[in-house]
Design an enzyme around this catalytic site. Structure first.
Site, PDB file in Angstrom:
ATOM      1  N   CYS A 273      34.675 -38.548 -57.480  1.00 62.73           N
ATOM      2  CA  CYS A 273      35.717 -38.052 -58.389  1.00 62.73           C
ATOM      3  C   CYS A 273      35.321 -38.184 -59.866  1.00 62.73           C
ATOM      4  O   CYS A 273      34.463 -37.452 -60.341  1.00 62.73           O
ATOM      5  CB  CYS A 273      37.032 -38.761 -58.076  1.00 62.73           C
ATOM      6  SG  CYS A 273      38.498 -37.873 -58.680  1.00 62.73           S
TER       7      CYS A 273
ATOM      8  N   LYS B 258      32.855 -46.801 -55.633  1.00 66.72           N
ATOM      9  CA  LYS B 258      32.972 -46.082 -56.902  1.00 66.72           C
ATOM     10  C   LYS B 258      32.714 -47.017 -58.081  1.00 66.72           C
ATOM     11  O   LYS B 258      33.351 -48.065 -58.209  1.00 66.72           O
ATOM     12  CB  LYS B 258      34.372 -45.473 -56.995  1.00 66.72           C
ATOM     13  CG  LYS B 258      34.614 -44.533 -58.156  1.00 66.72           C
ATOM     14  CD  LYS B 258      36.023 -43.949 -58.036  1.00 66.72           C
ATOM     15  CE  LYS B 258      36.346 -42.969 -59.133  1.00 66.72           C
ATOM     16  NZ  LYS B 258      37.739 -42.453 -58.976  1.00 66.72           N
TER      17      LYS B 258
ATOM     18  N   GLU C  38      38.298 -38.301 -51.159  1.00 64.00           N
ATOM     19  CA  GLU C  38      38.676 -39.623 -51.627  1.00 64.00           C
ATOM     20  C   GLU C  38      40.066 -39.953 -51.085  1.00 64.00           C
ATOM     21  O   GLU C  38      40.895 -39.058 -50.881  1.00 64.00           O
ATOM     22  CB  GLU C  38      38.692 -39.593 -53.156  1.00 64.00           C
ATOM     23  CG  GLU C  38      38.910 -40.917 -53.851  1.00 64.00           C
ATOM     24  CD  GLU C  38      38.908 -40.775 -55.377  1.00 64.00           C
ATOM     25  OE1 GLU C  38      38.586 -41.769 -56.045  1.00 64.00           O
ATOM     26  OE2 GLU C  38      39.222 -39.677 -55.894  1.00 64.00           O
TER      27      GLU C  38
END
Length: 238
Positions: free
Chosen positions: A148, A111, A40
């Site tokens: 994440c 995301k 990321e």
């Protein structure tokens, strides 16, 4: 097939970040990897004033950063996946892109679950995507992606498996803190065992900020390989 997982520290200098990525790509190609997976924020990470700096740094998927990734992928005959800030008319998306060995963009994951937890508000600095990633065929398997903080939601990984993924890529900037390395490794392993798919967690390393600890698990929870702190390249066989 061999995959290479690159743990490095991205900062505010995009060109320096690209140089690090190119070095990782050379190493990956020399190791015989078919695909290079990066964390990321690989394009850019600001340590302060993130809402404003993220807006300034964000690029469209046709912009210079993805173009440079495409050139790198072509030059080394590698598939490549990396995180960036994708430009919009407001706050950027936190996006992971996948390019093939000809440099073509094959997929992008915006995301969907932002890190509004543990006293942090990612939603102040980027916007949430509206749909899960659609898994794609790659040389290392049918690849799914969650990013994440999304690792903390079992249903998101399960949805990637239900959509056909047999390898789950988790690019991250996993925040440092008490027991955070334990959380990271445990959740990666749990997602592998729950879904019967390989899980590849690729983290940035920055002392006091991101833990590193890039780790890959087989579908049965066996550790395929792991790094601790520092920058480095982990090669695994799938």
């Amino acid at each position: 097939m061999t995959a290479a997982l690159a743990q490095f520290t991205a900062g505010e200098d995009k060109q320096a970040n690209l140089q690090a990525i190119r070095a990782c790509a050379r190493q990956a190609a020399q190791a015989g990897a078919a695909m290079l997976l990066l964390p990321e924020y690989s394009m850019f990470y600001a340590a302060s004033d993130r809402p404003q700096r993220n807006r300034q740094a964000a690029e469209p998927l046709s912009g210079p950063f993805v173009t440079a990734l495409a050139q790198t992928a072509r030059g080394h005959g590698l598939w490549l996946a990396a995180g960036l800030y994708e430009q919009t008319d407001g706050l950027p998306y936190n996006t992971a892109v996948v390019l093939d060995d000809a440099g073509a963009l094959r997929g992008a994951h915006r995301k969907t679950r932002l890190y509004d937890a543990f006293g942090y508000r990612e939603s102040d600095e980027c916007r949430a995507g509206g749909a899960p990633f659609q898994p794609i065929d790659t040389p290392i398997g049918r690849l799914g992606i969650i990013t994440c903080f999304e690792l903390r939601f079992p249903a998101l990984a399960a949805a990637q498996r239900a959509a056909g993924a047999d390898v789950l890529f988790v690019p991250a900037g996993w925040a440092a803190g008490d027991n955070k390395a334990l959380h990271w490794r445990t959740l990666l392993c749990a997602r592998a065992i729950e879904n019967g798919m390989a899980v590849l967690g690729v983290d940035q390393y920055a002392p006091g900020r991101f833990i590193g600890c890039t780790t890959a698990f087989a579908p049965d929870g066996t550790t395929l390989g792991a790094l601790a702190g520092g920058c480095g390249l982990l090669t695994i066989h799938l």
